[in-house]
Design a protein around this motif. Structure first.
Motif, PDB file in Angstrom:
ATOM      1  N   ALA A  90      -7.111  29.513 -29.706  1.00 39.49           N
ATOM      2  CA  ALA A  90      -8.776  29.141 -29.536  1.00 39.49           C
ATOM      3  C   ALA A  90      -8.940  27.689 -29.866  1.00 39.49           C
ATOM      4  O   ALA A  90      -9.991  26.984 -29.160  1.00 39.49           O
ATOM      5  CB  ALA A  90      -9.670  30.117 -30.126  1.00 39.49           C
ATOM      6  N   ALA A  91      -8.360  26.861 -30.729  1.00 46.13           N
ATOM      7  CA  ALA A  91      -8.439  25.762 -31.408  1.00 46.13           C
ATOM      8  C   ALA A  91      -8.317  24.521 -30.489  1.00 46.13           C
ATOM      9  O   ALA A  91      -7.479  24.568 -29.624  1.00 46.13           O
ATOM     10  CB  ALA A  91      -7.861  25.461 -32.678  1.00 46.13           C
ATOM     11  N   ASP A  92      -9.440  23.693 -30.577  1.00 45.18           N
ATOM     12  CA  ASP A  92      -9.189  22.269 -29.892  1.00 45.18           C
ATOM     13  C   ASP A  92      -8.439  21.310 -30.879  1.00 45.18           C
ATOM     14  O   ASP A  92      -7.668  20.344 -30.676  1.00 45.18           O
ATOM     15  CB  ASP A  92     -10.465  21.655 -29.605  1.00 45.18           C
ATOM     16  CG  ASP A  92     -11.356  22.676 -28.804  1.00 45.18           C
ATOM     17  OD1 ASP A  92     -10.932  22.836 -27.699  1.00 45.18           O
ATOM     18  OD2 ASP A  92     -12.554  23.005 -29.291  1.00 45.18           O
ATOM     19  N   VAL A  93      -8.863  21.757 -32.163  1.00 41.64           N
ATOM     20  CA  VAL A  93      -8.028  20.668 -33.436  1.00 41.64           C
ATOM     21  C   VAL A  93      -7.547  21.628 -34.307  1.00 41.64           C
ATOM     22  O   VAL A  93      -8.289  22.921 -34.707  1.00 41.64           O
ATOM     23  CB  VAL A  93      -9.216  19.873 -34.166  1.00 41.64           C
ATOM     24  CG1 VAL A  93      -8.413  19.202 -35.264  1.00 41.64           C
ATOM     25  CG2 VAL A  93      -9.607  18.785 -32.743  1.00 41.64           C
ATOM     26  N   ALA A  94      -6.335  21.435 -34.893  1.00 46.28           N
ATOM     27  CA  ALA A  94      -6.127  22.392 -35.968  1.00 46.28           C
ATOM     28  C   ALA A  94      -5.967  21.366 -37.328  1.00 46.28           C
ATOM     29  O   ALA A  94      -5.498  20.085 -37.349  1.00 46.28           O
ATOM     30  CB  ALA A  94      -4.551  22.844 -35.950  1.00 46.28           C
TER      31      ALA A  94
END
Length: 250
Positions: free
Chosen positions: A137-141
């Motif tokens: 789901a993430a754009d950034v981790a």
């Protein structure tokens, strides 16, 4: 959407999510803090009523909208807790997630949010169906580590997660490693930080969160550290990390 993950427990990930959420609110960004950890502890940092058992897992099993489980923290951010489930229901929920890896991404996309909202996703330690859901789901981790030898050897595991769930997606904005609870008075911490800088290079965030006992005092009061002690060292460090992440997102 920022997933905050770690391969091992005890790194202060949930506390960091709560404090980052507060720092982003202070920078006039709407925030949704999502707890994807069955421990359901993020709510306690942000003053959700202890006897409230609602949450995303409860609504997920009941096929109700996640927005119905949102809680407005007195600190100004929206909070989506995990909720309280029996062990049988938890296993049922995890089986459902395992069969639908993009469930969280779809559900969060359907939650009405103000423009420019930053969603922070807290996750349990290690590989799990929750980690898969968060990273897909993430754009950034943000990969949280302690400055110790045990954390250093987990880099390979985290890189495999990123290769499997994040880097193949063209829209993924990048993964950043963050050192938490840095104690510069300890030679081992300094040595490990130097080794991480050599190993990770620009993937290591320049801001470290220094060890500060005030963080634990604030947590005991169910308060972000910047509200409990605005001049605390950790409050400044979390603010620096928030500024750095905002610049990357922009």
């Amino acid at each position: 959407m920022i997933a905050v993950v770690s391969p091992k427990g005890g790194v202060g990930k949930t506390t960091l999510v709560a404090n980052l959420a507060m720092a982003l609110v202070d920078r006039e960004r709407p925030v949704l803090a999502v707890d994807l950890d069955p421990q359901n502890a993020l709510r306690l940092h942000l003053r959700m009523p202890v006897d409230d058992s609602g949450g995303l897992a409860v609504n997920g099993l009941a096929r109700r909208p996640l927005a119905d489980a949102e809680f407005l923290s007195p600190y100004g951010m929206q909070v989506l807790p995990y909720g309280s489930l029996s062990e049988a229901h938890r296993r049922e929920f995890e089986r459902a997630l395992d069969g639908d890896p993009l469930w969280l991404a779809r559900q969060l996309a359907s939650v009405p949010l103000p423009e420019r909202t930053i969603t922070l996703i807290d996750t349990p330690p290690g590989g799990s169906v929750y980690l898969q859901q968060a990273l897909l789901a993430a754009d950034v981790a943000v990969m949280v580590m302690l400055p110790d030898a045990a954390s250093f050897v987990t880099i390979a595991s985290m890189e495999r997660w990123l290769d499997e769930y994040c880097r193949p997606r063209p829209a993924f904005g990048g993964a950043h490693y963050l050192v938490n609870r840095m104690n510069a008075a300890r030679p081992l911490c300094r040595d490990v930080l130097s080794a991480l800088q050599r190993e990770l290079g620009p993937r290591l965030m320049p801001s470290v969160i220094r060890f500060d006992a005030t963080v634990e005092e604030a947590m005991a009061c169910q308060s972000p550290v910047s509200r409990y002690a605005p001049d605390a060292m950790a409050a400044r460090d979390v603010g620096d990390a928030a500024d750095w992440l905002l610049a990357r997102i922009a």
